[in-house]
Design an enzyme around this catalytic site. Structure first.
Site, PDB file in Angstrom:
ATOM      1  N   GLU A 199      21.114  13.613 -10.255  1.00  0.00           N
ATOM      2  CA  GLU A 199      19.843  14.347 -10.233  1.00  0.00           C
ATOM      3  C   GLU A 199      19.247  14.491 -11.623  1.00  0.00           C
ATOM      4  O   GLU A 199      19.956  14.533 -12.636  1.00  0.00           O
ATOM      5  CB  GLU A 199      20.067  15.725  -9.597  1.00  0.00           C
ATOM      6  CG  GLU A 199      20.488  15.594  -8.132  1.00  0.00           C
ATOM      7  CD  GLU A 199      20.582  16.915  -7.403  1.00  0.00           C
ATOM      8  OE1 GLU A 199      20.579  17.987  -8.056  1.00  0.00           O
ATOM      9  OE2 GLU A 199      20.672  16.861  -6.158  1.00  0.00           O
TER      10      GLU A 199
ATOM     11  N   CYS B 135      19.694   8.661  -5.222  1.00  0.00           N
ATOM     12  CA  CYS B 135      20.679   8.918  -4.167  1.00  0.00           C
ATOM     13  C   CYS B 135      21.944   8.086  -4.387  1.00  0.00           C
ATOM     14  O   CYS B 135      21.914   7.033  -5.036  1.00  0.00           O
ATOM     15  CB  CYS B 135      20.111   8.541  -2.800  1.00  0.00           C
ATOM     16  SG  CYS B 135      18.805   9.617  -2.215  1.00  0.00           S
TER      17      CYS B 135
ATOM     18  N   GLU C  97      23.560   6.176  -2.308  1.00  0.00           N
ATOM     19  CA  GLU C  97      23.489   4.829  -1.739  1.00  0.00           C
ATOM     20  C   GLU C  97      22.798   3.870  -2.694  1.00  0.00           C
ATOM     21  O   GLU C  97      23.256   2.744  -2.929  1.00  0.00           O
ATOM     22  CB  GLU C  97      22.688   4.832  -0.415  1.00  0.00           C
ATOM     23  CG  GLU C  97      23.275   5.710   0.669  1.00  0.00           C
ATOM     24  CD  GLU C  97      22.725   7.120   0.668  1.00  0.00           C
ATOM     25  OE1 GLU C  97      22.607   7.730  -0.414  1.00  0.00           O
ATOM     26  OE2 GLU C  97      22.426   7.618   1.765  1.00  0.00           O
TER      27      GLU C  97
ATOM     28  N   CYS D 128      16.303   5.224   0.960  1.00  0.00           N
ATOM     29  CA  CYS D 128      17.535   4.418   0.934  1.00  0.00           C
ATOM     30  C   CYS D 128      17.571   3.430   2.090  1.00  0.00           C
ATOM     31  O   CYS D 128      18.060   2.311   1.934  1.00  0.00           O
ATOM     32  CB  CYS D 128      18.764   5.315   0.944  1.00  0.00           C
ATOM     33  SG  CYS D 128      19.018   6.162  -0.630  1.00  0.00           S
TER      34      CYS D 128
HETATM   35  N1  THU Z   1      21.012  12.394  -1.241  1.00  0.00           N
HETATM   36  C1  THU Z   1      21.777  11.280  -1.312  1.00  0.00           C
HETATM   37  O1  THU Z   1      22.368  10.985  -2.362  1.00  0.00           O
HETATM   38  N2  THU Z   1      21.875  10.493  -0.212  1.00  0.00           N
HETATM   39  C2  THU Z   1      21.346  10.788   1.007  1.00  0.00           C
HETATM   40  O2  THU Z   1      21.513  10.029   1.946  1.00  0.00           O
HETATM   41  C3  THU Z   1      20.584  12.019   1.181  1.00  0.00           C
HETATM   42  C4  THU Z   1      20.252  12.781  -0.064  1.00  0.00           C
HETATM   43  C5  THU Z   1      20.956  13.297  -2.414  1.00  0.00           C
HETATM   44  C6  THU Z   1      19.662  13.348  -3.160  1.00  0.00           C
HETATM   45  C7  THU Z   1      19.747  14.709  -3.815  1.00  0.00           C
HETATM   46  O3  THU Z   1      20.502  14.598  -5.016  1.00  0.00           O
HETATM   47  C8  THU Z   1      20.545  15.551  -2.834  1.00  0.00           C
HETATM   48  O4  THU Z   1      21.214  14.621  -1.998  1.00  0.00           O
HETATM   49  C9  THU Z   1      19.709  16.492  -1.992  1.00  0.00           C
HETATM   50  O5  THU Z   1      18.673  15.840  -1.385  1.00  0.00           O
END
Ligand code: THU
Length: 130
Positions: free
Chosen positions: A44, A53, A55, A89
């Site tokens: 983040e 994210c 993925e 993603c």
């Molecule tokens: N996030 C992911 O890494 N993958 C997902 O499939 C859903 C959301 C992360 C993004 C952010 O850092 C946190 O989860 C909250 O949305």
């Protein structure tokens, strides 16, 4: 196909998540055609929309190392339900990995597998770009 190792790697990668704003930790593990595994976690930014994210972290790591063909991606969250990849993603999986298996894992380590095309039907893709 047995995804036990991929699932274990996705779960373990949650520990690397850098998520001080959401406190929502996600891990991912991407399986290449020749059975290599690239892991990822969410990273983040204080400018929230720049967050990456788990993925996409795994996919961009693999592609940047020269990988081009994939079989499956596992994603793990501390969620009651099987965690499901976000729309961004899904698009990147569809574009860069094709119609691979997506293994969605809940906080108990249970998983559900679906095809990328089931999660993103009628996907936009390079076929539209001449
Ligand atoms: N996030 C992911 O890494 N993958 C997902 O499939 C859903 C959301 C992360 C993004 C952010 O850092 C946190 O989860 C909250 O949305």
């Amino acid at each position: 196909m047995d995804y036990n190792l991929l699932i274990e790697k996705a779960i373990n990668s949650k520990a690397n998540a850098l998520a001080p704003y959401s406190n929502f930790h996600v891990g991912a593990a991407l399986l290449t055609e020749d059975d290599k595994i690239y892991t990822g976690c969410n990273v983040e930014s204080s400018s929230y929309s720049l967050t990456l994210c788990a993925e996409r972290t795994a996919i961009f790591k693999a592609v940047s190392e020269g990988e081009r063909k994939f079989k499956a991606i596992a994603v793990a969250g501390d969620t009651d339900d099987f965690i499901s990849p976000c729309g961004a993603c899904r698009q990147v999986i569809s574009d860069l990995c094709g119609n691979i298996d997506i293994v969605m894992i809940n906080k108990n380590g249970k998983s559900k597998t679906m095809k990328a095309s089931e999660l993103l039907p009628l996907a936009f893709g390079n076929k539209y770009i001449k």
